[in-house]
Design a protein around this motif. Structure first.
Motif, PDB file in Angstrom:
ATOM      1  N   TYR A  47       0.843  -1.202   0.000  1.00  0.00           N
ATOM      2  CA  TYR A  47       0.000   0.000   0.000  1.00  0.00           C
ATOM      3  C   TYR A  47       0.877   1.251   0.000  1.00  0.00           C
ATOM      4  N   TYR A  48       1.874   1.278   0.881  1.00  0.00           N
ATOM      5  CA  TYR A  48       2.772   2.424   1.034  1.00  0.00           C
ATOM      6  C   TYR A  48       3.454   2.768  -0.285  1.00  0.00           C
ATOM      7  N   LYS A  49       3.898   1.754  -1.010  1.00  0.00           N
ATOM      8  CA  LYS A  49       4.579   1.981  -2.280  1.00  0.00           C
ATOM      9  C   LYS A  49       3.600   2.449  -3.353  1.00  0.00           C
ATOM     10  N   MET A  50       2.374   1.910  -3.358  1.00  0.00           N
ATOM     11  CA  MET A  50       1.365   2.380  -4.315  1.00  0.00           C
ATOM     12  C   MET A  50       0.966   3.822  -4.014  1.00  0.00           C
ATOM     13  N   GLN A  51       0.876   4.134  -2.731  1.00  0.00           N
ATOM     14  CA  GLN A  51       0.450   5.470  -2.319  1.00  0.00           C
ATOM     15  C   GLN A  51       1.375   6.554  -2.874  1.00  0.00           C
ATOM     16  N   LYS A  52       2.643   6.233  -3.022  1.00  0.00           N
ATOM     17  CA  LYS A  52       3.607   7.208  -3.534  1.00  0.00           C
ATOM     18  C   LYS A  52       3.242   7.677  -4.941  1.00  0.00           C
ATOM     19  N   SER A  53       2.601   6.801  -5.723  1.00  0.00           N
ATOM     20  CA  SER A  53       2.234   7.165  -7.090  1.00  0.00           C
ATOM     21  C   SER A  53       0.742   7.469  -7.233  1.00  0.00           C
ATOM     22  N   SER A  54       0.044   7.624  -6.110  1.00  0.00           N
ATOM     23  CA  SER A  54      -1.376   7.983  -6.117  1.00  0.00           C
ATOM     24  C   SER A  54      -1.564   9.379  -6.699  1.00  0.00           C
ATOM     25  N   LYS A  55      -2.757   9.643  -7.213  1.00  0.00           N
ATOM     26  CA  LYS A  55      -3.027  10.986  -7.756  1.00  0.00           C
ATOM     27  C   LYS A  55      -3.037  12.033  -6.649  1.00  0.00           C
ATOM     28  N   ASP A  56      -3.211  11.597  -5.397  1.00  0.00           N
ATOM     29  CA  ASP A  56      -3.087  12.489  -4.238  1.00  0.00           C
ATOM     30  C   ASP A  56      -2.551  11.648  -3.077  1.00  0.00           C
ATOM     31  N   PRO A  57      -1.233  11.523  -2.966  1.00  0.00           N
ATOM     32  CA  PRO A  57      -0.643  10.645  -1.942  1.00  0.00           C
ATOM     33  C   PRO A  57      -1.117  10.927  -0.525  1.00  0.00           C
ATOM     34  N   SER A  58      -1.471  12.173  -0.236  1.00  0.00           N
ATOM     35  CA  SER A  58      -1.922  12.481   1.122  1.00  0.00           C
ATOM     36  C   SER A  58      -3.254  11.827   1.448  1.00  0.00           C
ATOM     37  N   ASP A  62      -5.621   5.377  -4.617  1.00  0.00           N
ATOM     38  CA  ASP A  62      -6.859   5.795  -5.278  1.00  0.00           C
ATOM     39  C   ASP A  62      -7.553   4.631  -5.980  1.00  0.00           C
ATOM     40  N   LYS A  63      -8.783   4.892  -6.384  1.00  0.00           N
ATOM     41  CA  LYS A  63      -9.638   3.858  -6.962  1.00  0.00           C
ATOM     42  C   LYS A  63      -9.014   3.210  -8.200  1.00  0.00           C
ATOM     43  N   SER A  64      -8.383   4.007  -9.055  1.00  0.00           N
ATOM     44  CA  SER A  64      -7.803   3.456 -10.278  1.00  0.00           C
ATOM     45  C   SER A  64      -6.665   2.486  -9.959  1.00  0.00           C
ATOM     46  N   GLN A  65      -5.903   2.773  -8.910  1.00  0.00           N
ATOM     47  CA  GLN A  65      -4.835   1.858  -8.505  1.00  0.00           C
ATOM     48  C   GLN A  65      -5.404   0.543  -7.986  1.00  0.00           C
ATOM     49  N   PHE A  66      -6.478   0.633  -7.216  1.00  0.00           N
ATOM     50  CA  PHE A  66      -7.102  -0.582  -6.699  1.00  0.00           C
ATOM     51  C   PHE A  66      -7.701  -1.397  -7.842  1.00  0.00           C
ATOM     52  N   ARG A  67      -8.288  -0.716  -8.834  1.00  0.00           N
ATOM     53  CA  ARG A  67      -8.817  -1.424 -10.013  1.00  0.00           C
ATOM     54  C   ARG A  67      -7.687  -2.152 -10.744  1.00  0.00           C
ATOM     55  N   SER A  95     -12.867   8.611  -3.361  1.00  0.00           N
ATOM     56  CA  SER A  95     -12.307   7.720  -4.376  1.00  0.00           C
ATOM     57  C   SER A  95     -10.960   7.160  -3.934  1.00  0.00           C
ATOM     58  N   PHE A  96     -10.680   7.243  -2.632  1.00  0.00           N
ATOM     59  CA  PHE A  96      -9.431   6.725  -2.073  1.00  0.00           C
ATOM     60  C   PHE A  96      -9.724   5.630  -1.056  1.00  0.00           C
ATOM     61  N   MET A  97      -8.771   4.723  -0.907  1.00  0.00           N
ATOM     62  CA  MET A  97      -8.919   3.588   0.005  1.00  0.00           C
ATOM     63  C   MET A  97      -7.902   3.712   1.145  1.00  0.00           C
ATOM     64  N   MET A  99      -5.631   2.339   4.493  1.00  0.00           N
ATOM     65  CA  MET A  99      -4.819   1.152   4.765  1.00  0.00           C
ATOM     66  C   MET A  99      -5.657   0.033   5.380  1.00  0.00           C
ATOM     67  N   GLU A 100      -6.577   0.400   6.252  1.00  0.00           N
ATOM     68  CA  GLU A 100      -7.413  -0.627   6.890  1.00  0.00           C
ATOM     69  C   GLU A 100      -8.329  -1.286   5.874  1.00  0.00           C
ATOM     70  N   SER A 101      -8.946  -0.491   4.994  1.00  0.00           N
ATOM     71  CA  SER A 101      -9.815  -1.064   3.965  1.00  0.00           C
ATOM     72  C   SER A 101      -9.023  -1.948   3.009  1.00  0.00           C
ATOM     73  N   TRP A 102      -7.810  -1.537   2.690  1.00  0.00           N
ATOM     74  CA  TRP A 102      -6.925  -2.332   1.833  1.00  0.00           C
ATOM     75  C   TRP A 102      -6.652  -3.691   2.474  1.00  0.00           C
ATOM     76  N   THR A 103      -6.295  -3.685   3.764  1.00  0.00           N
ATOM     77  CA  THR A 103      -6.002  -4.938   4.462  1.00  0.00           C
ATOM     78  C   THR A 103      -7.247  -5.800   4.591  1.00  0.00           C
ATOM     79  N   SER A 104      -8.366  -5.159   4.886  1.00  0.00           N
ATOM     80  CA  SER A 104      -9.639  -5.876   4.984  1.00  0.00           C
ATOM     81  C   SER A 104      -9.996  -6.552   3.662  1.00  0.00           C
TER      82      SER A 104
END
Length: 221
Positions: A47-58, A62-67, A95-97, A99-104
């Motif tokens: 998740y941490y590594k994907m977040q770095k390239s998110s459209k808004d890392p803060s 984002d949804k497109s990354q999860f897709r 449109s963002f996920m 860390m808890e939702s990702w793990t879930s």
């Protein structure tokens, strides 16, 4: 806690900061979901590594990354159902996920109990949030599946036929609708009906393939 390096692409300082920042969260999530502490830590690193390239890392992943994960790693290709899966896993307007939702989500996909999967699939199909699947909802889901498999030609007629078959099979109280209880009891009797209205879960093969990215032993499903 494991002292083994988490990722060769991270320098020791970054890894130390990562572990310090997320250790308490990893402990809590390991107690809540179907993973050990070390497994959660590796999931949070992805998740941490994907977040770095998110459209808004803060904001997070984002949804497109999860897709992309659903499509490329777990072989889910239906656009409509991927949108429903994201909403079911991470309810709300964002449109963002987290860390808890990702793990879930990965806990459900990789290690979820059969009852958890029944509840999840029904929630994905229940587009109106009424805990009931009416004939129109079943028809729409069937039509989406038919189009994704073979194009629009004759899709409507095929979808109608499939709707009639499934409604007859799963509408146990014969009220013209498939309630959650109808769905659950039908699937418990015939597990192959779990994803009868469209793919919501990865295959066993894709689960095993994804599992190897963590470096831990594959669990028989």
């Amino acid at each position: 806690m494991s002292g083994q390096p988490l990722d060769s692409s991270m320098d020791s300082m970054e890894e130390t900061r990562f572990r310090k920042r997320y250790q308490k969260l990893a402990i809590r999530l390991a107690e809540k979901f179907h993973f050990s502490f070390n497994e959660v830590e590796k999931l949070l690193l992805i998740y941490y590594k994907m977040q770095k390239s998110s459209k808004d890392p803060s904001q997070g992943v984002d949804k497109s990354q999860f897709r992309d994960i659903l499509h490329c790693a777990l072989d889910m290709t239906d656009d409509f159902l991927m949108d429903r899966i994201f909403y079911t896993l991470d309810k709300g307007p964002s449109s963002f996920m987290s860390m808890e939702s990702w793990t879930s989500s990965l806990s459900l996909f990789l290690r979820g109990t059969f009852e958890e999967k029944i509840d999840f699939c029904f929630s994905v199909y229940d587009t109106l949030g009424e805990r009931i699947l009416g004939r129109e909802s079943v028809f729409h889901l069937m039509k989406q599946s038919v189009i994704s498999l073979g194009g629009e030609e004759d899709a409507e007629e095929i979808a109608k036929d499939m709707m009639e078959v499934l409604t007859k099979k799963m509408d146990l109280d014969r009220d013209g609708k498939i309630s959650y209880n109808d769905f659950k009891q039908s699937v418990l009797k015939q597990p192959m009906l779990l994803e009868a209205l469209g793919q919501c879960l990865p295959s066993r093969k894709d689960i095993n393939t994804f599992t190897t990215t963590f470096g831990y032993k594959i669990i028989k499903m």
